[in-house]
Design an enzyme around this catalytic site. Structure first.
Site, PDB file in Angstrom:
ATOM      1  N   ASN A 190      -6.445   1.352 -12.891  1.00  0.00           N
ATOM      2  CA  ASN A 190      -6.360   2.271 -11.759  1.00  0.00           C
ATOM      3  C   ASN A 190      -7.743   2.641 -11.219  1.00  0.00           C
ATOM      4  O   ASN A 190      -7.851   3.193 -10.122  1.00  0.00           O
ATOM      5  CB  ASN A 190      -5.596   3.542 -12.139  1.00  0.00           C
ATOM      6  CG  ASN A 190      -4.110   3.420 -11.851  1.00  0.00           C
ATOM      7  OD1 ASN A 190      -3.622   2.351 -11.524  1.00  0.00           O
ATOM      8  ND2 ASN A 190      -3.392   4.525 -11.971  1.00  0.00           N
ATOM      9  N   TYR A 191      -8.778   2.364 -12.006  1.00  0.00           N
ATOM     10  CA  TYR A 191     -10.151   2.460 -11.510  1.00  0.00           C
ATOM     11  C   TYR A 191     -10.665   1.028 -11.342  1.00  0.00           C
ATOM     12  O   TYR A 191     -11.535   0.552 -12.061  1.00  0.00           O
ATOM     13  CB  TYR A 191     -11.028   3.259 -12.473  1.00  0.00           C
ATOM     14  CG  TYR A 191     -10.679   4.726 -12.557  1.00  0.00           C
ATOM     15  CD1 TYR A 191     -10.005   5.368 -11.513  1.00  0.00           C
ATOM     16  CD2 TYR A 191     -11.022   5.491 -13.665  1.00  0.00           C
ATOM     17  CE1 TYR A 191      -9.682   6.712 -11.585  1.00  0.00           C
ATOM     18  CE2 TYR A 191     -10.703   6.846 -13.739  1.00  0.00           C
ATOM     19  CZ  TYR A 191     -10.032   7.445 -12.698  1.00  0.00           C
ATOM     20  OH  TYR A 191      -9.712   8.785 -12.770  1.00  0.00           O
ATOM     21  N   ILE A 218       7.467  -1.784  -5.819  1.00  0.00           N
ATOM     22  CA  ILE A 218       8.113  -0.622  -6.417  1.00  0.00           C
ATOM     23  C   ILE A 218       8.665   0.258  -5.297  1.00  0.00           C
ATOM     24  O   ILE A 218       7.929   0.698  -4.415  1.00  0.00           O
ATOM     25  CB  ILE A 218       7.134   0.206  -7.272  1.00  0.00           C
ATOM     26  CG1 ILE A 218       6.463  -0.668  -8.340  1.00  0.00           C
ATOM     27  CG2 ILE A 218       7.853   1.394  -7.908  1.00  0.00           C
ATOM     28  CD1 ILE A 218       7.397  -1.244  -9.357  1.00  0.00           C
ATOM     29  N   SER A 258      -5.273  -3.250  -2.014  1.00  0.00           N
ATOM     30  CA  SER A 258      -3.947  -3.013  -1.430  1.00  0.00           C
ATOM     31  C   SER A 258      -3.939  -3.162   0.089  1.00  0.00           C
ATOM     32  O   SER A 258      -2.881  -3.067   0.705  1.00  0.00           O
ATOM     33  CB  SER A 258      -3.435  -1.624  -1.818  1.00  0.00           C
ATOM     34  OG  SER A 258      -4.280  -0.610  -1.299  1.00  0.00           O
ATOM     35  N   GLY A 309       3.384   5.244  -5.930  1.00  0.00           N
ATOM     36  CA  GLY A 309       3.691   3.860  -6.271  1.00  0.00           C
ATOM     37  C   GLY A 309       2.606   3.213  -7.107  1.00  0.00           C
ATOM     38  O   GLY A 309       2.866   2.705  -8.203  1.00  0.00           O
ATOM     39  N   GLY A 310       1.377   3.246  -6.628  1.00  0.00           N
ATOM     40  CA  GLY A 310       0.281   2.615  -7.346  1.00  0.00           C
ATOM     41  C   GLY A 310      -0.175   3.410  -8.549  1.00  0.00           C
ATOM     42  O   GLY A 310      -0.491   2.841  -9.598  1.00  0.00           O
ATOM     43  N   ARG A 324       0.834  -1.205   0.000  1.00  0.00           N
ATOM     44  CA  ARG A 324       0.000   0.000   0.000  1.00  0.00           C
ATOM     45  C   ARG A 324       0.862   1.246   0.000  1.00  0.00           C
ATOM     46  O   ARG A 324       1.764   1.377   0.807  1.00  0.00           O
ATOM     47  CB  ARG A 324      -0.915  -0.030   1.245  1.00  0.00           C
ATOM     48  CG  ARG A 324      -1.876   1.116   1.336  1.00  0.00           C
ATOM     49  CD  ARG A 324      -2.929   0.893   2.408  1.00  0.00           C
ATOM     50  NE  ARG A 324      -2.413   1.001   3.764  1.00  0.00           N
ATOM     51  CZ  ARG A 324      -3.172   1.092   4.862  1.00  0.00           C
ATOM     52  NH1 ARG A 324      -4.494   1.043   4.744  1.00  0.00           N
ATOM     53  NH2 ARG A 324      -2.626   1.173   6.051  1.00  0.00           N
ATOM     54  N   SER A 325       0.582   2.143  -0.935  1.00  0.00           N
ATOM     55  CA  SER A 325       1.287   3.430  -0.933  1.00  0.00           C
ATOM     56  C   SER A 325       0.322   4.533  -0.510  1.00  0.00           C
ATOM     57  O   SER A 325       0.484   5.145   0.542  1.00  0.00           O
ATOM     58  CB  SER A 325       1.928   3.728  -2.291  1.00  0.00           C
ATOM     59  OG  SER A 325       1.002   3.591  -3.351  1.00  0.00           O
ATOM     60  N   GLY A 326      -0.748   4.757  -1.298  1.00  0.00           N
ATOM     61  CA  GLY A 326      -1.714   5.780  -0.921  1.00  0.00           C
ATOM     62  C   GLY A 326      -3.060   5.239  -0.465  1.00  0.00           C
ATOM     63  O   GLY A 326      -3.869   5.946   0.116  1.00  0.00           O
TER      64      GLY A 326
END
Length: 528
Positions: A472-473, A238, A117, A179-180, A107-109
């Site tokens: 991404n959606y 990443i 995530s 990242g994502g 998990r980034s955001g």
């Protein structure tokens, strides 16, 4: 880097037992935590570990959950959250999770639409990247190294405090993690000029299933291709991206002109479909319909915001639209000339003049429940379809639609240049986004059902064979695997919609880098 990869081999060499899935929750987590503390002694990790026994566990978990649908009491919780502070913590987390039979969520955001995530149906741990968020802007070669835990707002702020004549073409929401966003092919309002975020990445660092840290040279061009739009979480963790900054004028022009159905919004959107994709590359003109109250009696309409950004002065954009789209009636007084970084503040739905420090703001818990679905339009929607869309939106009430024009640079980049295949042939891309505040499964089921009904209604008028989607959606409705099993056949269904003909190459890369499918989720890339 040689030292770090030696560390990974050392950890692997001393791990001497395995744990089955059936005992992962009771035994695996204890062994996993012991593994972390034992083999990260050079860089102590204890303060980065949160388990349900920690008083701060819940607040850390909520800190990067964006969708309240996945923060309920029934949502599966991780056995631990590792808030990694450096690269060695990431290496140790990957290797120890793998050895002790725990699924790893990266998990980034935390903006994954379906919570992939940070949720799972099997025992799992979260590798939280938010502490690994350094940004190094280098104006000598106009690049920036951006770590995965940095938000887009932090990236824009870092660039904007160094220069007024360079920017980066990425997304509009400042709290999205780099990242994502980038690994999924994130887009922004300069995509018609410069393409997507991934079209402007020149290097990257990734931690593999073996715990090795690879850059572009050592990972090779196949893996570097795959992580730029194929979703990093299928291939590794990443660590960072090297971005090529792009030239922007010292001042750009932004505006927002809103028209209701009663003010001719239907005719305007009908014409917008063919005008916006043919505007100069410097011009991005979004149409954003949303439901508005007409009066205090509950009557509603649809108001469409035509939101634009032009990489130039306001006189030029007014003259251009008066020629190409005079029906909109854009005036000089509608326009604001601002620095590029100030434009990112505007696009984040802040008033013009808001200090750029707002880009650094972060929520501490999720605000709304939501469901999103997306489509690509190859042909203009007939007026009767636009009118039907308005009617359905008014029925749903809590919904807006983002209509983003293609053309320009997006039509020039080949489908196979990156895993993101949605290039030439698209007029625009639409996101249907329903959000609500009321808790309860009945309310959630209602809005999810209504959003699906709208999506089904649009079927005859959107891309076909496959009906394309944007990863991404994230949308589990288009096909999803189980967390404990990746069916190749199911993965082909959603994979073709996200990646079209690029799926085959992604599968080959996955098979080479992660043949046993450690890095997986409900919509990950499968190995052969």
């Amino acid at each position: 880097m040689k030292f770090r990869n030696t560390l990974a081999l050392f950890i692997l060499s001393v791990l001497s037992f395995s744990v089955s899935w059936t005992t992962a929750k009771t035994v695996g987590i204890d062994g996993f935590l012991q593994c972390l503390t034992k083999y990260s002694h050079a860089y102590p990790i204890q303060e980065a570990i949160y388990t349900p026994q920690n008083a701060s566990f819940q607040s850390v978990l909520l800190l990067h959950i964006n969708n309240r649908r996945y923060s309920t009491s029934t949502t599966p919780k991780p056995l631990a959250i590792i808030t990694a502070k450096n690269e060695s913590h990431v290496q140790a987390t990957v290797l120890c999770a793998k050895h002790h039979g725990l699924q790893l969520k990266i998990r980034s955001g935390g903006h994954d639409f379906e919570g992939l995530s940070y949720t799972s149906d099997i025992p799992f741990v979260i590798l939280d990247m938010f502490n690994i968020n350094a940004i190094d802007v280098n104006l000598a070669d106009n690049t920036a190294w951006v770590h995965s835990g940095a938000t887009l707002g932090e990236v824009y702020y870092a660039i904007g405090t160094k220069t007024n004549v360079y920017g980066f073409p990425a997304g509009l929401c400042p709290t999205v993690g780099a990242g994502g966003h980038i690994s999924g092919g994130g887009y922004g309002v300069m995509m018609r000029k410069y393409g997507l975020s991934v079209d402007n990445v020149v290097d990257a660092k990734i931690v593999t299933v073996k715990g090795q840290i690879l850059d572009r040279k050592s990972m090779g061009e196949d893996l570097f291709w795959a992580i730029r739009g194929g979703g990093g979480a299928s291939f590794g963790v990443i660590l960072s991206w090297k971005l090529q900054l792009v030239p922007v004028p010292a001042k750009v022009t932004v505006f927002n002109v809103t028209k209701t159905i009663e003010e001719g919004a239907t005719d305007l959107v009908y014409k917008w479909q063919t005008v916006a994709p043919e505007l100069p590359k410097d011009f991005f003109l979004r149409a954003m319909p949303q439901v508005k109250n007409i009066d205090t009696k509950g009557n509603k309409t649809v108001a469409v915001s035509f939101i634009g950004q032009f990489l130039g002065q306001s006189e030029e954009v007014v003259a251009l639209l008066n020629e190409r789209f005079p029906e909109l009636g854009l005036q000089r007084t509608d326009c604001h000339e601002v620095r590029w970084v100030e434009a990112t503040v505007f696009w984040a739905d802040n008033p013009v003049g808001t200090p750029i420090d707002v880009l650094l703001d972060k929520p501490t818990e999720p605000a709304t429940f939501y469901k999103g679905k997306a489509d690509y339009m190859k042909e203009p929607l007939p007026k009767y379809v636009i009118e039907a869309l308005w009617k359905k939106m008014i029925e749903i009430e809590n919904i807006w639609v983002d209509m983003n024009p293609y053309g320009g640079r997006m039509s020039e980049i080949p489908e196979s240049a990156t895993p993101y295949p949605h290039r030439a042939g698209n007029l625009f891309f639409a996101l249907y986004y329903s959000s609500w505040y009321d808790e309860g499964t009945e309310t959630t089921d209602k809005y999810v059902r209504l959003t699906r009904e709208l999506y089904d209604m649009m079927t005859p008028y959107v891309s076909k064979s496959p009906r394309e989607a944007f990863q991404n959606y994230r949308d589990l409705d288009i096909g999803a695997n189980q967390d404990n099993h990746t069916s190749f056949e199911v993965a082909t269904i959603y994979g073709r919609k996200y990646f079209k003909g690029n799926l085959a190459r992604l599968i080959r890369v996955k098979t080479a880098i992660d043949p046993h499918n450690f890095f997986r989720h409900k919509q990950s890339i499968p190995p052969f």
